[in-house]
Enzyme design. Structure first.
Site, PDB file in Angstrom:
ATOM      1  N   CYS A   1      -2.374   8.897   3.077  1.00 27.29           N
ATOM      2  CA  CYS A   1      -2.083   8.420   1.717  1.00 27.29           C
ATOM      3  C   CYS A   1      -3.248   8.641   0.764  1.00 27.29           C
ATOM      4  O   CYS A   1      -3.044   8.785  -0.446  1.00 27.29           O
ATOM      5  CB  CYS A   1      -1.699   6.944   1.758  1.00 27.29           C
ATOM      6  SG  CYS A   1      -2.919   5.883   2.550  1.00 27.29           S
TER       7      CYS A   1
ATOM      8  N   GLU B   1       0.885  -1.173   0.000  1.00 27.07           N
ATOM      9  CA  GLU B   1       0.000   0.000   0.000  1.00 27.07           C
ATOM     10  C   GLU B   1       0.917   1.215   0.000  1.00 27.07           C
ATOM     11  O   GLU B   1       1.489   1.591   1.020  1.00 27.07           O
ATOM     12  CB  GLU B   1      -0.922  -0.023   1.217  1.00 27.07           C
ATOM     13  CG  GLU B   1      -2.100   0.936   1.087  1.00 27.07           C
ATOM     14  CD  GLU B   1      -1.838   2.260   1.763  1.00 27.07           C
ATOM     15  OE1 GLU B   1      -1.453   3.201   1.032  1.00 27.07           O
ATOM     16  OE2 GLU B   1      -2.002   2.356   2.979  1.00 27.07           O
TER      17      GLU B   1
END
Length: 476
Positions: free
Chosen positions: A284, A250
């Site tokens: 993010c 990720e």
């Protein structure tokens, strides 16, 4: 709780303190003061953690679904009971407002409870074969997992990294960020106190490259789970190829937000401005590049800047704080560099662009507009409290800009046109898309990206299956 807890590693259930080991100074980002000394693993510590993880996998892979569920549910209950202490610890070491830290605890509670149910649903299947033959497909735990978590969500990231392997029947060695270690230790302690065998989960800290090379260099580790930057993710992926370790990555993003001229501008701003400056933009999936249709651009830009200027920045422990400091001294430096480059290239700075105060790592909520495509901030994830606003003529140009970069983690779009909503859901290149919403995650929903933003998923059924391998058995 006002005092920061003591720091240690956890190996085979033992709290491993400093001794003669190197240490890392943990700093309160609101004050710049050192609040703890974290022991860093040496090679012997890592070898011990690997050996214990191998033993833990032999124990836990044969556990029943009921045993795993009981541990996960028990840990969820303990996190809820300890919510205030865990949240305050996270705010002390990472800086985010206390209200956000409390929500982060609840995210873990929801995820662990979901996984407690999901372990009952790890189904295989039986294939149709001629009489006298039987073929089955099953899912089995992959093996010991090396899990590396960053500092931006010091409670939630360790929860993801621990919850999925434990639900799948794996053991796990967790290395959370050295900047925010106590939150991760608190999450692991809840699992151990809920009955997780001490061999199943370990927590180590250290010089990141040393730890990653040592753990991934061992054939004991069968999977890598990493959340962090694209640059580091590519490096770790190369290391993992040597032992053919499975990976869930990720990685970074650069979240585009498409705003069309058929929307209620104030309604959109009510949603996107708080989301932009959540955790000081150190998220993010943060909305970053606002791709605004010309018909509403001027109104959107002016109101956005007004709202950003009104955000109350302060110590995350203080009442009324809406945005805390950045997590470490590197981030304000990065903001100065990226915003300065954009302005030098012709961008307009409407607010922010400077540090606040003379202690800690506070940075003013910032808004840039009319930013040229060759500016660094248009191509590099800023990971901070800055919004980039640019005007576009039509849908095709807006989609092209959204997909221009190699990142594809999260994308957002705001429009009342139902047919356009369907087109955007198909054409936007991202692992997660929010249309008329900023809520793109949940315990039952896969979380992950495409392109340079990584592969694989956390959360949801996909998060557990990512820690399992598929086996086909044919009997004649």
């Amino acid at each position: 709780m006002s005092q920061y807890p003591s720091l240690y590693m956890i190996i085979d259930g033992e709290r491993v303190d400093g001794g003669s080991r190197r240490t890392h100074a943990v700093v309160n980002p609101a004050t710049g003061e050192v609040i703890g000394q974290l022991p860093l693993a040496d090679p012997a510590d890592l070898d011990r953690a690997l050996a214990v993880a191998a033993e833990g996998f032999r124990i836990w892979r044969d556990s029943t679904a009921q045993q795993r569920a009981a541990v996960l549910q028990g840990a969820a209950r303990l996190m809820l009971e300890r919510q205030e202490d865990i949240a305050r610890t996270a705010t002390l070491e990472q800086g985010k407002p206390l209200a956000e830290s409390r929500i982060e605890v609840l995210m873990n509670v929801g995820l662990f409870n979901f996984y407690a149910g999901e372990v009952q649903r790890l189904y295989g299947r039986t294939l149709v074969r001629p009489t006298g033959m039987r073929s089955t497909v099953t899912h089995e735990p992959v093996g010991p997992v090396a899990a590396f978590a960053p500092w931006n969500f010091p409670i939630g990231n360790p929860g993801r990294k621990l919850g999925a392997p434990i639900a799948a029947g794996c053991s796990v060695i967790l290395k959370s960020a050295e900047e925010a270690p106590a939150s991760a230790l608190a999450v692991l302690q809840c699992l151990l106190d809920a009955g997780l065998p001490k061999q199943v989960a370990q927590a180590v800290f250290g010089v990141p490259d040393e730890v990653s090379r040592h753990l991934l260099g061992s054939p004991i580790i069968r999977k890598l789970s990493f959340t962090g930057s694209t640059v580091v993710g590519k490096h770790l992926a190369r290391l993992a190829t040597e032992n053919m370790q499975r990976t869930t990555m990720e990685l970074g993003g650069h979240g585009p937000v498409l705003v069309f001229d058929d929307v209620d501008v104030e309604h959109v701003l009510n949603a996107v401005v708080p989301h932009k400056y959540r955790n000081a933009g150190q998220v993010c999936v943060s909305p970053t590049r606002f791709i605004v249709q010309q018909g509403v651009y001027d109104r959107f830009r002016e109101s956005f800047a007004q709202r950003a200027q009104a955000i109350k920045v302060g110590n995350g422990l203080d009442d009324g704080t809406q945005m805390g400091p950045m997590a470490n001294p590197r981030r304000p430096e990065a903001m100065d560099k990226l915003i300065g480059d954009a302005v030098q290239r012709g961008a307009k700075l409407h607010c922010g662009g400077e540090r606040i105060g003379n202690q800690g790592y506070f940075y003013a909520p910032s808004v840039l507009s009319d930013v040229p495509l060759d500016a660094e901030i248009m191509n590099e994830e800023p990971f901070g409290p800055v919004a980039i606003l640019n005007a576009y003529a039509d849908e095709d140009a807006m989609i092209a800009e959204a997909n221009r970069l190699p990142y594809g983690l999260a994308a957002y779009a705001w429009t009342t046109d139902a047919k356009r909503q369907q087109r955007l859901s198909r054409l936007l290149e991202a692992g997660m898309v929010g249309i008329n919403t900023t809520m793109i995650g949940g315990a039952d929903a896969p979380f992950g990206g495409v392109k340079w933003s990584g592969h694989g998923s956390e959360d949801g059924p996909e998060g557990v299956l990512a820690c399992m391998v598929t086996k086909a058995v044919h009997e004649g």
